[in-house]
Design a protein around this motif. Structure first.
Motif, PDB file in Angstrom:
ATOM      1  N   LEU A  45       0.852  -1.188   0.000  1.00 55.61           N
ATOM      2  CA  LEU A  45       0.000   0.000   0.000  1.00 55.61           C
ATOM      3  C   LEU A  45       0.889   1.239   0.000  1.00 55.61           C
ATOM      4  O   LEU A  45       1.624   1.483   0.960  1.00 55.61           O
ATOM      5  CB  LEU A  45      -0.921  -0.012   1.218  1.00 55.61           C
ATOM      6  CG  LEU A  45      -1.787  -1.272   1.367  1.00 55.61           C
ATOM      7  CD1 LEU A  45      -2.728  -1.125   2.559  1.00 55.61           C
ATOM      8  CD2 LEU A  45      -2.566  -1.566   0.097  1.00 55.61           C
ATOM      9  N   PRO A  46       0.833   2.039  -1.072  1.00 53.56           N
ATOM     10  CA  PRO A  46       1.775   3.149  -1.234  1.00 53.56           C
ATOM     11  C   PRO A  46       1.358   4.388  -0.463  1.00 53.56           C
ATOM     12  O   PRO A  46       0.235   4.481   0.050  1.00 53.56           O
ATOM     13  CB  PRO A  46       1.697   3.407  -2.752  1.00 53.56           C
ATOM     14  CG  PRO A  46       0.289   3.049  -3.105  1.00 53.56           C
ATOM     15  CD  PRO A  46      -0.066   1.874  -2.218  1.00 53.56           C
ATOM     16  N   PRO A  47       2.239   5.376  -0.404  1.00 55.93           N
ATOM     17  CA  PRO A  47       1.878   6.652   0.223  1.00 55.93           C
ATOM     18  C   PRO A  47       0.883   7.415  -0.654  1.00 55.93           C
ATOM     19  O   PRO A  47       0.581   7.001  -1.788  1.00 55.93           O
ATOM     20  CB  PRO A  47       3.215   7.387   0.329  1.00 55.93           C
ATOM     21  CG  PRO A  47       4.068   6.780  -0.732  1.00 55.93           C
ATOM     22  CD  PRO A  47       3.642   5.356  -0.855  1.00 55.93           C
ATOM     23  N   LEU A  48       0.385   8.528  -0.151  1.00 57.32           N
ATOM     24  CA  LEU A  48      -0.639   9.278  -0.867  1.00 57.32           C
ATOM     25  C   LEU A  48      -0.126   9.879  -2.178  1.00 57.32           C
ATOM     26  O   LEU A  48      -0.922  10.234  -3.053  1.00 57.32           O
ATOM     27  CB  LEU A  48      -1.179  10.398   0.029  1.00 57.32           C
ATOM     28  CG  LEU A  48      -1.985   9.941   1.243  1.00 57.32           C
ATOM     29  CD1 LEU A  48      -2.319  11.132   2.128  1.00 57.32           C
ATOM     30  CD2 LEU A  48      -3.253   9.215   0.826  1.00 57.32           C
ATOM     31  N   GLN A  49       1.184   9.995  -2.331  1.00 55.86           N
ATOM     32  CA  GLN A  49       1.738  10.546  -3.574  1.00 55.86           C
ATOM     33  C   GLN A  49       1.503   9.619  -4.766  1.00 55.86           C
ATOM     34  O   GLN A  49       1.711  10.009  -5.905  1.00 55.86           O
ATOM     35  CB  GLN A  49       3.229  10.815  -3.418  1.00 55.86           C
ATOM     36  CG  GLN A  49       3.552  11.976  -2.503  1.00 55.86           C
ATOM     37  CD  GLN A  49       3.688  11.555  -1.052  1.00 55.86           C
ATOM     38  OE1 GLN A  49       3.221  10.495  -0.658  1.00 55.86           O
ATOM     39  NE2 GLN A  49       4.332  12.383  -0.247  1.00 55.86           N
ATOM     40  N   THR A  75      -6.220   5.901  -3.715  1.00 55.98           N
ATOM     41  CA  THR A  75      -6.801   7.193  -4.063  1.00 55.98           C
ATOM     42  C   THR A  75      -7.693   7.090  -5.299  1.00 55.98           C
ATOM     43  O   THR A  75      -8.333   8.082  -5.681  1.00 55.98           O
ATOM     44  CB  THR A  75      -5.714   8.247  -4.335  1.00 55.98           C
ATOM     45  OG1 THR A  75      -5.075   7.983  -5.584  1.00 55.98           O
ATOM     46  CG2 THR A  75      -4.689   8.283  -3.221  1.00 55.98           C
ATOM     47  N   ARG A  76      -7.720   5.923  -5.941  1.00 59.51           N
ATOM     48  CA  ARG A  76      -8.487   5.720  -7.180  1.00 59.51           C
ATOM     49  C   ARG A  76      -8.116   6.736  -8.250  1.00 59.51           C
ATOM     50  O   ARG A  76      -8.964   7.297  -8.948  1.00 59.51           O
ATOM     51  CB  ARG A  76      -9.988   5.760  -6.907  1.00 59.51           C
ATOM     52  CG  ARG A  76     -10.484   4.635  -6.018  1.00 59.51           C
ATOM     53  CD  ARG A  76     -11.992   4.681  -5.834  1.00 59.51           C
ATOM     54  NE  ARG A  76     -12.467   3.529  -5.054  1.00 59.51           N
ATOM     55  CZ  ARG A  76     -13.750   3.345  -4.723  1.00 59.51           C
ATOM     56  NH1 ARG A  76     -14.664   4.205  -5.116  1.00 59.51           N
ATOM     57  NH2 ARG A  76     -14.109   2.289  -4.007  1.00 59.51           N
ATOM     58  N   GLY A  77      -6.818   6.957  -8.389  1.00 59.29           N
ATOM     59  CA  GLY A  77      -6.324   7.872  -9.410  1.00 59.29           C
ATOM     60  C   GLY A  77      -6.335   9.327  -9.022  1.00 59.29           C
ATOM     61  O   GLY A  77      -5.934  10.190  -9.822  1.00 59.29           O
ATOM     62  N   ALA A  78      -6.730   9.641  -7.804  1.00 60.49           N
ATOM     63  CA  ALA A  78      -6.842  11.041  -7.378  1.00 60.49           C
ATOM     64  C   ALA A  78      -5.632  11.510  -6.594  1.00 60.49           C
ATOM     65  O   ALA A  78      -5.692  12.562  -5.946  1.00 60.49           O
ATOM     66  CB  ALA A  78      -8.105  11.229  -6.544  1.00 60.49           C
ATOM     67  N   LYS A  83       5.281  15.514  -5.902  1.00 58.32           N
ATOM     68  CA  LYS A  83       5.767  16.816  -5.430  1.00 58.32           C
ATOM     69  C   LYS A  83       4.639  17.665  -4.847  1.00 58.32           C
ATOM     70  O   LYS A  83       4.779  18.878  -4.700  1.00 58.32           O
ATOM     71  CB  LYS A  83       6.445  17.567  -6.574  1.00 58.32           C
ATOM     72  CG  LYS A  83       7.599  16.813  -7.223  1.00 58.32           C
ATOM     73  CD  LYS A  83       8.698  16.485  -6.223  1.00 58.32           C
ATOM     74  CE  LYS A  83       9.867  15.777  -6.908  1.00 58.32           C
ATOM     75  NZ  LYS A  83      10.933  15.409  -5.954  1.00 58.32           N
ATOM     76  N   ALA A  84       3.541  17.028  -4.484  1.00 58.01           N
ATOM     77  CA  ALA A  84       2.372  17.766  -4.002  1.00 58.01           C
ATOM     78  C   ALA A  84       2.650  18.432  -2.663  1.00 58.01           C
ATOM     79  O   ALA A  84       3.363  17.881  -1.821  1.00 58.01           O
ATOM     80  CB  ALA A  84       1.185  16.821  -3.862  1.00 58.01           C
ATOM     81  N   PRO A  85       2.091  19.618  -2.430  1.00 62.82           N
ATOM     82  CA  PRO A  85       2.225  20.266  -1.122  1.00 62.82           C
ATOM     83  C   PRO A  85       1.463  19.488  -0.058  1.00 62.82           C
ATOM     84  O   PRO A  85       0.536  18.729  -0.361  1.00 62.82           O
ATOM     85  CB  PRO A  85       1.628  21.653  -1.337  1.00 62.82           C
ATOM     86  CG  PRO A  85       0.738  21.512  -2.523  1.00 62.82           C
ATOM     87  CD  PRO A  85       1.359  20.459  -3.393  1.00 62.82           C
ATOM     88  N   PHE A  86       1.841  19.708   1.197  1.00 62.34           N
ATOM     89  CA  PHE A  86       1.286  18.929   2.297  1.00 62.34           C
ATOM     90  C   PHE A  86      -0.232  19.073   2.382  1.00 62.34           C
ATOM     91  O   PHE A  86      -0.945  18.102   2.648  1.00 62.34           O
ATOM     92  CB  PHE A  86       1.932  19.370   3.614  1.00 62.34           C
ATOM     93  CG  PHE A  86       1.483  18.583   4.808  1.00 62.34           C
ATOM     94  CD1 PHE A  86       1.924  17.286   5.014  1.00 62.34           C
ATOM     95  CD2 PHE A  86       0.610  19.140   5.732  1.00 62.34           C
ATOM     96  CE1 PHE A  86       1.513  16.548   6.102  1.00 62.34           C
ATOM     97  CE2 PHE A  86       0.194  18.406   6.837  1.00 62.34           C
ATOM     98  CZ  PHE A  86       0.649  17.106   7.021  1.00 62.34           C
ATOM     99  N   LEU A  89      -1.994  16.707   0.129  1.00 63.68           N
ATOM    100  CA  LEU A  89      -1.955  15.339   0.640  1.00 63.68           C
ATOM    101  C   LEU A  89      -3.003  15.136   1.733  1.00 63.68           C
ATOM    102  O   LEU A  89      -3.674  14.097   1.784  1.00 63.68           O
ATOM    103  CB  LEU A  89      -0.564  15.021   1.176  1.00 63.68           C
ATOM    104  CG  LEU A  89       0.575  15.026   0.152  1.00 63.68           C
ATOM    105  CD1 LEU A  89       1.908  14.810   0.857  1.00 63.68           C
ATOM    106  CD2 LEU A  89       0.362  13.957  -0.909  1.00 63.68           C
ATOM    107  N   VAL A  90      -3.161  16.131   2.599  1.00 59.42           N
ATOM    108  CA  VAL A  90      -4.172  16.048   3.658  1.00 59.42           C
ATOM    109  C   VAL A  90      -5.568  15.945   3.053  1.00 59.42           C
ATOM    110  O   VAL A  90      -6.394  15.139   3.491  1.00 59.42           O
ATOM    111  CB  VAL A  90      -4.063  17.261   4.598  1.00 59.42           C
ATOM    112  CG1 VAL A  90      -5.234  17.283   5.575  1.00 59.42           C
ATOM    113  CG2 VAL A  90      -2.741  17.234   5.350  1.00 59.42           C
ATOM    114  N   ALA A  91      -5.842  16.752   2.032  1.00 63.22           N
ATOM    115  CA  ALA A  91      -7.151  16.707   1.378  1.00 63.22           C
ATOM    116  C   ALA A  91      -7.393  15.344   0.730  1.00 63.22           C
ATOM    117  O   ALA A  91      -8.508  14.798   0.792  1.00 63.22           O
ATOM    118  CB  ALA A  91      -7.250  17.819   0.337  1.00 63.22           C
TER     119      ALA A  91
END
Length: 246
Positions: A45-49, A75-78, A83-86, A89-91
Motif C-alpha cells: 500500500l503506497p503513500p498518498l503521492q 486514491t483511485r487515481g486522485a 511533489k504535491a504540497p502537504f 496530501l491532507v485533502a
C-alpha cells in the motif's frame, strides 16, 4: 529480463495494469516472478503521492525474492503526485473513507486470487504499507485478521485520526499476526513517543526506531532518503515474509 544484482535473484514480470476499484477500475502495479507456479501474495500500500518509482522499485525487489506483489491505488487515481504540497496530501487523505479503503484492498486480493493464470498462492497474505498507506495497512490487518499472515509498516501515522471511523490506535490492539514497524527517530511527523506507545499496545510486534533518520527515508527521490535504513528495512521485511509466508 535482466536481473540487477542488488534487487534479488529471480527474473520477474512487472507492469502497470487496470484493476477493479469500486464500480470501476484504477491503475495498479503488479510485479511477480516470471516462472510457472504460484507465489505468496504481498499487498503493498503506497503513500498518498501514488505508485511512485521507489514504490515500484520495492515491489520489484520483493518479486525478485519470490513474492507476487500487488500495489493498489487507494486514491483511485486522485493522488496529487510526488511533489504535491502537504495540504493537498491532507485533502487526499480525508477523501479516502476507511470502509472504502478496506473494500478496495479486498477487491485487489480477490482479483489476485481469481486470476486464471494462478500466480497468487491461496492462503494468508503479507501486507506492507508506507506512510499513510501504512495506516490503511494497520486498519486492514486488524479487521481482516484471518486473511493476513504478516504486517510491515514504514513511518505510518499512529495518531491524529481519532475522528475517523477506524482509529489506528484501536487497531494496534487487534493485530494477532507478526508485526514489524519501522520509523526514523528524527521523524517530524511521527514522534518517537508514538512508536513507543505502538510497542506498548502491540507488545508482540517489533517497533524499531532508526537513529538519525527522518520521514520518507525509503524514497530515494526524497531529501530524507537514508540508504542504510532503507537497506535494513528491506532485509527485515524479507526475513519477516520468509518466516511467515514461506
Amino acid at each position: 529480463m535482466a536481473v540487477l544484482q542488488h534487487e534479488g535473484t529471480i527474473e520477474i514480470l512487472y507492469r502497470d495494469f487496470a484493476m477493479p476499484s469500486g464500480a470501476g477500475f484504477s491503475t495498479g502495479y503488479l510485479s511477480r516472478p516470471d516462472r510457472i507456479g504460484d507465489y505468496p501474495l504481498v499487498l503493498l500500500l503506497p503513500p498518498l503521492q501514488g505508485i511512485t518509482p521507489f514504490v515500484k522499485d520495492l515491489a520489484r525487489r520483493l518479486a525478485r525474492n519470490g513474492y507476487a506483489v500487488l500495489v493498489p491505488d487507494l486514491t483511485r487515481g486522485a493522488h496529487p503526485g510526488p511533489k504535491a504540497p502537504f495540504e493537498d496530501l491532507v485533502a487526499t487523505y480525508h477523501a479516502i473513507r476507511d470502509r472504502r479503503a478496506l473494500a478496495d484492498i479486498d477487491d485487489a486480493v480477490a482479483f489476485a486470487f481469481a486470476d486464471p493464470a494462478g500466480w497468487a498462492r491461496p492462503g494468508r497474505i503479507g501486507v506492507v504499507g508506507i506512510d499513510v498507506g501504512g495506516r490503511f495497512a494497520i486498519i486492514y490487518a486488524a479487521h481482516r485478521q484471518r486473511a493476513v499472515g504478516a504486517l510491515c509498516v514504514a513511518y505510518a501515522p499512529l495518531a491524529g485520526d481519532e475522528e475517523r471511523r477506524l482509529p489506528v490506535v484501536e487497531a494496534l490492539e487487534m493485530l494477532p499476526m507478526p508485526v514489524l514497524g519501522l520509523y526514523g527517530a528524527d521523524d517530524d511527523l511521527v514522534p518517537a513517543a508514538g512508536v513507543d506507545e505502538a510497542q506498548r499496545l502491540n507488545p508482540h510486534g517489533r517497533w524499531i526506531l532508526y537513529d538519525g533518520v527522518g520521514h520518507d527515508y525509503l524514497d530515494d527521490d526524497s531529501g530524507s532518503y537514508h540508504h542504510a535504513a532503507a537497506s535494513d528495512t528491506l532485509a527485515r521485511l524479507l526475513r519477516l515474509l520468509a518466516a511467515t509466508l514461506g
